[in-house]
Design an enzyme around this catalytic site. Sequence first.
Site, short mmCIF file in Angstrom:
data_model
loop_
_atom_site.label_atom_id
_atom_site.label_comp_id
_atom_site.label_asym_id
_atom_site.label_seq_id
_atom_site.Cartn_x
_atom_site.Cartn_y
_atom_site.Cartn_z
N HIS A 16 0.84 -1.19 0.00
CA HIS A 16 0.00 0.00 0.00
C HIS A 16 0.87 1.25 0.00
O HIS A 16 2.07 1.19 0.29
CB HIS A 16 -0.97 0.01 1.19
CG HIS A 16 -0.30 -0.03 2.53
ND1 HIS A 16 0.28 -1.16 3.05
CD2 HIS A 16 -0.10 0.94 3.46
CE1 HIS A 16 0.79 -0.91 4.25
NE2 HIS A 16 0.58 0.37 4.51
N ARG A 67 -4.50 3.05 13.91
CA ARG A 67 -4.19 1.75 13.30
C ARG A 67 -3.77 0.76 14.37
O ARG A 67 -2.96 1.08 15.24
CB ARG A 67 -3.08 1.89 12.25
CG ARG A 67 -2.84 0.61 11.47
CD ARG A 67 -1.71 0.76 10.48
NE ARG A 67 -0.41 0.81 11.15
CZ ARG A 67 0.75 0.96 10.50
NH1 ARG A 67 0.75 1.11 9.20
NH2 ARG A 67 1.88 0.99 11.18
#
Length: 276
Positions: free
Chosen positions: A249, A264
């Site tokens: 990503h 996260r």
Amino acid sequence: MAVASIAITPLSPCVGAEIENIDLTKPLSQDQVSALKDALGKYCVLFFRDQPIDLAAHRRFAQYFGELHIHVGGEGTASKPDPNYPEARVQHFDRNSKRVSGEVWHTDQSCAAIPPMASILHQTIIPPDGGGDTLFASMYAAYDALSDRMKAFLTGLTATHDGNKLFDKGTKTVYPISSHTVIAVHPWTGQKLLYVNRGQTTHLNDIPREESDAILGFLFQHIENPEWQMRFHWREHSIAFWDNRCAQHRAIWDYWPNVRSGVRVQIKGTQPPIPA
């Protein structure tokens, strides 16, 4: 496709699926967890919309899939640990930020001897005008698109992954350096995948550096081919859940001086990448 009452909608031919008919603010059934695990291995990254979870629910969701992971980047990252839960990283970026997390194609902390299995990012503040998207790419598809001769050449090779390449210099944190197989096998699906990344892979082992630089240059460019990518547009209380073994990503910082903020949590890996 609907499994265990969960609706799964693929978002591109190679990577990404949106999950509906699920409420992550509440405990999940074992059937739901099993369906999500199967979907994660298949689609590499799962997306959830309109999930106003708190940190307790976030951590509970991650723990269905394994133990929680503490970031190996320590003081050298743009994200910062939650003061009460060090495995949770606050990703708050605004006009005072010097950089943001993940502005280069990577898989999370491949420099670790056992990298995190997966990451779950929940965004609570979204910049206006569509900024702050995240790109995802399938390493299954990147491997499949290589020629048979290139696949044969890369099989059996290892590469060095060095946290010093990606994380901040001049901190007290000692970043890990690890060697991992270049062609790996996903432990859940049995599919082969490409496991090098521009963010942390420094060189291929046991071949001359000039050859390594040329081959890695090709592989990095190959991995970033848009044919096996998708671009996720965040909304408030969206969640992305990606498998670090088969997805890469890249964050896009196109929203300065506006704010993007979220948390996260990562799931601990149980083994190094498995050689093909």
